[in-house]
Design a protein around this motif. Structure first.
Motif, PDB file in Angstrom:
ATOM      1  N   MET A 491       0.705  -1.177   0.030  1.00 15.63           N
ATOM      2  CA  MET A 491       0.049  -0.106  -0.076  1.00 15.63           C
ATOM      3  C   MET A 491       1.020   1.243   0.057  1.00 15.63           C
ATOM      4  SD  MET A 491      -3.096   1.155  -0.307  1.00 15.63           S
ATOM      5  CE  MET A 491      -4.022  -0.306   0.032  1.00 15.63           C
ATOM      6  N   VAL A 492       2.040   1.090   0.822  1.00 21.18           N
ATOM      7  CA  VAL A 492       2.983   2.357   0.844  1.00 21.18           C
ATOM      8  C   VAL A 492       3.533   2.695  -0.506  1.00 21.18           C
ATOM      9  CG1 VAL A 492       4.963   3.209   1.543  1.00 21.18           C
ATOM     10  CG2 VAL A 492       3.537   2.046   3.320  1.00 21.18           C
ATOM     11  N   ARG A 493       3.681   1.586  -1.279  1.00 19.24           N
ATOM     12  CA  ARG A 493       4.585   1.639  -2.582  1.00 19.24           C
ATOM     13  C   ARG A 493       3.421   2.406  -3.622  1.00 19.24           C
ATOM     14  NH1 ARG A 493       7.200  -3.362  -1.345  1.00 19.24           N
ATOM     15  NH2 ARG A 493       5.611  -4.509  -2.314  1.00 19.24           N
ATOM     16  N   PHE A 494       2.235   1.676  -3.567  1.00 17.34           N
ATOM     17  CA  PHE A 494       1.177   1.934  -4.348  1.00 17.34           C
ATOM     18  C   PHE A 494       0.957   3.705  -4.361  1.00 17.34           C
ATOM     19  CE2 PHE A 494      -3.386   3.024  -5.276  1.00 17.34           C
ATOM     20  CZ  PHE A 494      -3.402   2.879  -6.590  1.00 17.34           C
ATOM     21  N   LEU A 495       0.846   4.169  -3.012  1.00 13.56           N
ATOM     22  CA  LEU A 495       0.570   5.533  -2.791  1.00 13.56           C
ATOM     23  C   LEU A 495       1.535   6.580  -3.151  1.00 13.56           C
ATOM     24  CD1 LEU A 495      -1.954   4.927   0.069  1.00 13.56           C
ATOM     25  CD2 LEU A 495      -2.669   5.920  -2.005  1.00 13.56           C
ATOM     26  N   ARG A 496       2.716   6.099  -2.839  1.00 14.62           N
ATOM     27  CA  ARG A 496       3.956   6.603  -3.427  1.00 14.62           C
ATOM     28  C   ARG A 496       4.053   6.729  -4.673  1.00 14.62           C
ATOM     29  NH1 ARG A 496       9.629   4.843  -3.494  1.00 14.62           N
ATOM     30  NH2 ARG A 496      10.889   6.384  -3.695  1.00 14.62           N
ATOM     31  N   PHE A 497       3.718   5.779  -5.349  1.00 16.08           N
ATOM     32  CA  PHE A 497       3.499   5.984  -6.880  1.00 16.08           C
ATOM     33  C   PHE A 497       2.479   6.988  -7.443  1.00 16.08           C
ATOM     34  CE2 PHE A 497       0.985   4.345 -10.735  1.00 16.08           C
ATOM     35  CZ  PHE A 497       2.351   4.639 -11.673  1.00 16.08           C
ATOM     36  N   LEU A 498       1.457   7.260  -6.723  1.00 21.47           N
ATOM     37  CA  LEU A 498       0.401   7.931  -7.066  1.00 21.47           C
ATOM     38  C   LEU A 498       0.916   9.510  -6.997  1.00 21.47           C
ATOM     39  CD1 LEU A 498      -3.091   6.935  -5.839  1.00 21.47           C
ATOM     40  CD2 LEU A 498      -2.246   7.100  -8.245  1.00 21.47           C
ATOM     41  N   ALA A 499       1.792   9.513  -5.506  1.00 23.70           N
ATOM     42  CA  ALA A 499       2.203  10.991  -5.507  1.00 23.70           C
ATOM     43  C   ALA A 499       3.273  11.215  -6.595  1.00 23.70           C
ATOM     44  CB  ALA A 499       2.977  10.915  -4.242  1.00 23.70           C
ATOM     45  N   HIS A 500       4.090  10.469  -6.928  1.00 19.86           N
ATOM     46  CA  HIS A 500       5.065  10.680  -7.904  1.00 19.86           C
ATOM     47  C   HIS A 500       4.298  10.883  -9.253  1.00 19.86           C
ATOM     48  CE1 HIS A 500       8.619   8.233  -5.933  1.00 19.86           C
ATOM     49  NE2 HIS A 500       8.162   9.365  -5.356  1.00 19.86           N
ATOM     50  N   ARG A 501       3.327  10.357  -9.726  1.00 19.77           N
ATOM     51  CA  ARG A 501       2.648  10.678 -10.831  1.00 19.77           C
ATOM     52  C   ARG A 501       1.995  12.178 -11.029  1.00 19.77           C
ATOM     53  NH1 ARG A 501       0.750   6.757 -14.450  1.00 19.77           N
ATOM     54  NH2 ARG A 501       0.100   8.584 -15.327  1.00 19.77           N
ATOM     55  N   ALA A 502       1.637  12.319  -9.619  1.00 19.57           N
ATOM     56  CA  ALA A 502       1.283  14.062  -9.546  1.00 19.57           C
ATOM     57  C   ALA A 502       2.232  14.851  -9.500  1.00 19.57           C
ATOM     58  CB  ALA A 502       0.456  13.794  -8.131  1.00 19.57           C
ATOM     59  N   GLY A 503       3.454  14.408  -9.811  1.00 19.18           N
ATOM     60  CA  GLY A 503       4.803  15.488  -9.780  1.00 19.18           C
ATOM     61  C   GLY A 503       5.201  15.760  -8.542  1.00 19.18           C
ATOM     62  N   LEU A 504       5.171  14.913  -7.661  1.00 17.96           N
ATOM     63  CA  LEU A 504       5.807  15.144  -6.408  1.00 17.96           C
ATOM     64  C   LEU A 504       7.121  14.225  -6.305  1.00 17.96           C
ATOM     65  CD1 LEU A 504       2.952  14.997  -3.985  1.00 17.96           C
ATOM     66  CD2 LEU A 504       4.085  17.017  -4.831  1.00 17.96           C
ATOM     67  N   GLU A 505       8.177  14.835  -5.654  1.00 15.26           N
ATOM     68  CA  GLU A 505       9.351  13.842  -5.208  1.00 15.26           C
ATOM     69  C   GLU A 505       9.329  13.482  -3.806  1.00 15.26           C
ATOM     70  OE1 GLU A 505      12.619  16.622  -6.215  1.00 15.26           O
ATOM     71  OE2 GLU A 505      12.104  16.493  -8.578  1.00 15.26           O
ATOM     72  N   ASP A 506      10.251  12.662  -3.508  1.00  9.49           N
ATOM     73  CA  ASP A 506      10.577  12.310  -2.111  1.00  9.49           C
ATOM     74  C   ASP A 506      11.007  13.336  -1.312  1.00  9.49           C
ATOM     75  OD1 ASP A 506       9.632   9.472  -2.889  1.00  9.49           O
ATOM     76  OD2 ASP A 506      11.517   8.619  -3.227  1.00  9.49           O
ATOM     77  N   HIS A 507      10.456  13.347  -0.066  1.00  7.34           N
ATOM     78  CA  HIS A 507      11.235  14.019   0.878  1.00  7.34           C
ATOM     79  C   HIS A 507      12.467  13.693   1.460  1.00  7.34           C
ATOM     80  CE1 HIS A 507       7.199  15.905   1.335  1.00  7.34           C
ATOM     81  NE2 HIS A 507       6.509  14.882   1.551  1.00  7.34           N
ATOM     82  N   PRO A 508      13.309  14.875   1.749  1.00  5.04           N
ATOM     83  CA  PRO A 508      14.562  14.455   2.269  1.00  5.04           C
ATOM     84  C   PRO A 508      14.472  14.010   3.881  1.00  5.04           C
ATOM     85  CG  PRO A 508      14.052  16.967   2.490  1.00  5.04           C
ATOM     86  CD  PRO A 508      12.941  16.332   1.695  1.00  5.04           C
ATOM     87  N   ILE A 509      13.204  13.327   3.927  1.00  4.59           N
ATOM     88  CA  ILE A 509      13.207  12.595   5.659  1.00  4.59           C
ATOM     89  C   ILE A 509      12.568  11.298   5.386  1.00  4.59           C
ATOM     90  CG2 ILE A 509      11.015  13.941   6.045  1.00  4.59           C
ATOM     91  CD1 ILE A 509      11.751  13.679   8.918  1.00  4.59           C
ATOM     92  N   THR A 510      13.024  10.343   5.903  1.00  6.99           N
ATOM     93  CA  THR A 510      12.411   9.069   5.695  1.00  6.99           C
ATOM     94  C   THR A 510      11.894   8.486   7.186  1.00  6.99           C
ATOM     95  OG1 THR A 510      14.539   7.533   5.996  1.00  6.99           O
ATOM     96  CG2 THR A 510      13.771   8.366   3.625  1.00  6.99           C
ATOM     97  N   TRP A 511      10.992   7.722   7.279  1.00  3.26           N
ATOM     98  CA  TRP A 511      10.676   7.162   8.451  1.00  3.26           C
ATOM     99  C   TRP A 511       9.698   6.206   8.468  1.00  3.26           C
ATOM    100  CZ3 TRP A 511       8.352  11.100   5.815  1.00  3.26           C
ATOM    101  CH2 TRP A 511       7.039  11.014   5.505  1.00  3.26           C
ATOM    102  N   GLN A 512       9.552   5.048   9.462  1.00  7.07           N
ATOM    103  CA  GLN A 512       8.833   4.125   9.519  1.00  7.07           C
ATOM    104  C   GLN A 512       8.265   3.795  10.999  1.00  7.07           C
ATOM    105  OE1 GLN A 512      10.780   0.718   8.104  1.00  7.07           O
ATOM    106  NE2 GLN A 512      12.297   0.788   9.798  1.00  7.07           N
ATOM    107  N   ALA A 513       7.083   3.368  11.119  1.00  7.89           N
ATOM    108  CA  ALA A 513       6.573   3.012  12.393  1.00  7.89           C
ATOM    109  C   ALA A 513       7.513   1.781  12.755  1.00  7.89           C
ATOM    110  CB  ALA A 513       5.031   2.478  12.193  1.00  7.89           C
ATOM    111  N   GLU A 514       7.936   1.951  14.192  1.00  8.08           N
ATOM    112  CA  GLU A 514       8.553   1.029  14.900  1.00  8.08           C
ATOM    113  C   GLU A 514       7.911   0.285  15.932  1.00  8.08           C
ATOM    114  OE1 GLU A 514      11.896   0.420  14.558  1.00  8.08           O
ATOM    115  OE2 GLU A 514      12.304   1.995  12.933  1.00  8.08           O
ATOM    116  N   ALA A 515       6.727   0.838  16.366  1.00  7.16           N
ATOM    117  CA  ALA A 515       5.894   0.267  17.332  1.00  7.16           C
ATOM    118  C   ALA A 515       4.565   0.854  16.886  1.00  7.16           C
ATOM    119  CB  ALA A 515       6.225   0.443  18.613  1.00  7.16           C
ATOM    120  N   GLY A 516       3.509  -0.182  17.180  1.00  6.93           N
ATOM    121  CA  GLY A 516       2.104   0.295  16.760  1.00  6.93           C
ATOM    122  C   GLY A 516       1.727  -0.424  15.236  1.00  6.93           C
ATOM    123  N   PRO A 517       0.517   0.264  15.064  1.00  5.68           N
ATOM    124  CA  PRO A 517      -0.322   1.253  15.493  1.00  5.68           C
ATOM    125  C   PRO A 517      -1.451   0.305  16.569  1.00  5.68           C
ATOM    126  CG  PRO A 517      -1.303   0.238  13.292  1.00  5.68           C
ATOM    127  CD  PRO A 517      -0.096  -0.008  13.343  1.00  5.68           C
TER     128      PRO A 517
END
Length: 560
Positions: A491-517
């Protein structure tokens, strides 16, 4: 009436505490002098001032001994009556602990708490209350184990969805008033100052939490349900809501009550003494003059956000806590959409860069770092709403923004990038802090996410998003499923792909959930000691006889 003695309506609520000072907020049923005396010999007194027949005071204590447990009592005195001890309200609390220079700091935090009863049906429907559980824990602990601060990160009250008991009171009041401005749309919603006072009394006056509020200092910040769901989500929302005949009345009630019940207690004694509105209200000749001052202020704060500042700073030991208004100070103009307008952003930069604190904590009701898939969805939506896929998709994007509540930091791309740049400056200093942390609520979902910058080394500074919500207002099952999907890689890859298709680039920050939700009602606690940071997650459970307690779900070290 002259033969009756003044009594407490709400409080005492302990608000500001540092090494030697404290402020204690109360509401009384009539004009009187409120005096606070401590077990260590200090005292303070203030005359109440009234708004719409409600009476308030904030008593300041100074010259308290540092690092000491101090008992206090509240006394109410009127000119016609003898001194009366306010023992019923104080009996549940009345103890504070001042800070010491070398203290470790524990901050308990969360958001989204419905004021409601604790009978069997309501406990079954919306669960145990995280704050009631925290209150029970604090009552059984030694003072050295208490949190030094309680952060209430938005939605302390639900003006647009109050409890069944308050809805019944509203229906009765509407029937009596016969006000043509208040149609079916807001039949069961809060619309003026008097009705807001019902919410606060229900929420903070419950015996299960009065002791906690009288013992642990609290910081607060507003969010949408303090006024209405989706408040300031977009310019279209603003244009629509401002046409409602009841809207200005709601704004006056919301901001006037927020200023009294929440904002004033956020300020230090020095800030209170220099606050122009506070001085004007206390010095006004009549209640009508005070009400006019607050009405004018409220309408101006809503229409001209730069005229008021709800954001503020608390410095505790080696930690700076910057509480950010991420709701009222937005710039909603589509071509320059921003979470914080220019004036608010300038203030935030000054607070974040003007300190040598070892820990910088950003308190923002809306999470800065959402669960990854939801972040990309909001990114994509903002780009489409602003025309990335053409005018037709732009209209669809704006409608989706409102329908799906896509209005967090990710949906204000410029502000998201500005925050990255600010954190880069913070960690790139010669003596960077040990941690930079975002504490948030709002999303009725709790998680711990670790972040890394991609343009700047974060070897010396850990970055985490700590999100705790709700205290007491759980999500429905379908939305829980959506949140669980939001951390799944496909799901993350798909929605990231949509964001790229809308002309957006990746942010200069990455993150992931270490605990939760997690989705249950609860409380999260951040502990800061020296350069170390750790977090504990507790969830609320119901025990025998309707008792409520916290049970630890997770604990982790944030710094290595």
């Amino acid at each position: 009436m002259s033969n009756e003695m003044p009594t407490l309506v709400l409080g005492p609520i302990l608000r500001y505490v540092d090494n030697t000072r404290a402020t204690i907020w109360v509401e009384t049923d009539r004009e009187c002098t409120v005096e606070v005396r401590t077990s260590t010999g200090q005292s303070g007194a203030e005359n109440t001032w009234s708004v719409h027949e409600h009476h308030f005071a904030i008593v300041q204590l100074v010259d308290l001994p540092s690092g000491t447990v101090v008992d206090y009592s509240v006394t109410l005195r009127s000119s016609a009556d003898p001194v009366v001890e306010a023992s019923p309200a104080v009996a549940a609390g009345g103890t504070l602990r001042t800070a010491a220079e070398d203290d470790a700091l524990t901050v308990a935090f969360g958001s989204c708490r419905r004021g409601d009863t604790y009978d069997e049906d309501r406990l079954k429907a919306i669960g145990a209350d995280g704050l009631a559980g925290l209150a029970a824990r604090v009552k059984d602990q030694d003072a050295e184990q208490w949190p030094q601060l309680l952060l209430l990160l938005g939605d302390q009250v639900y003006a647009d969805d109050p409890s069944p008991e308050i809805k019944e009171r509203l229906r009765e009041r509407r029937e009596t008033q016969k006000d043509p401005e208040l149609g079916e749309e807001v039949l069961e919603e809060i619309c003026d100052f008097e009705e807001y006072t019902w919410l606060y009394r229900e929420s903070w006056g419950a015996e299960q939490v009065t002791g906690l509020m009288a013992t642990i200092p609290s910081c607060m910040i507003l969010d949408d349900h303090d006024l209405r769901d989706d408040w300031n989500s977009s310019l279209d929302w603003r244009k629509d809501i401002e046409q409602k005949p009841w809207w200005h009345r709601r704004v006056v009630g919301a901001f006037s009550s927020y200023w009294i019940y929440q904002h004033l207690g956020n300020l230090s004694p020095d800030e209170l003494q220099n606050d122009e509105l506070y001085l004007a209200v206390r010095g006004a000749a009549t209640a009508e003059d005070r009400e006019k001052l607050l009405s004018d202020f409220s309408l101006r704060a809503d229409s001209e956000p730069t005229s008021a500042r709800w954001s503020y700073v608390r410095d505790l030991g080696n930690t700076r806590i910057i509480m950010i208004d991420s709701r009222c100070s937005r710039d909603l103009t589509p071509e320059r959409r921003a979470m914080l307008d220019e004036a608010e952003w300038k203030w935030l930069r000054e607070q974040a860069l003007g300190t040598d604190a070892r820990h910088i904590v950003f308190g923002t009701s809306l999470p800065y770092l959402m669960l990854p898939a939801l972040h990309h969805l909001e990114q994509w939506n903002e780009a489409v709403a602003q025309g990335a896929w053409g005018k037709r998709w732009g209209k669809v994007g704006e409608k989706l923004r409102l329908a799906l509540d896509l209005e967090h930091w990710a949906a204000f791309g410029k502000s998201f990038e500005d925050m990255v740049g600010l954190v880069e400056e913070i960690v790139d200093r010669p003596n960077p802090p040990a941690s930079a942390l975002w504490l948030s609520g709002d999303v009725h979902c709790s998680y711990v996410a670790e972040a890394e910058l991609t343009r700047t080394s974060t070897d010396s500074t850990v970055l985490y998003q700590l999100t705790m919500s709700p205290f007491r207002n759980p999500l429905d099952l379908p939305i829980r499923v959506v949140n669980r999907l939001a951390i799944r890689k496909p799901m993350v890859r798909f929605l990231r792909f949509l964001a790229h298709r809308a002309g957006l680039e990746d942010h200069p920050i990455t993150w992931q959930a270490e605990a939760g939700p997690w989705f249950d009602n609860g409380v999260m606690s951040l502990r800061l000691e020296g350069d170390t940071a750790s977090v504990r997650v507790d969830h609320a459970q119901t025990g025998p006889g309707g008792s409520q307690k916290l049970v630890q779900t997770h604990q982790m070290q944030l710094t290595t």
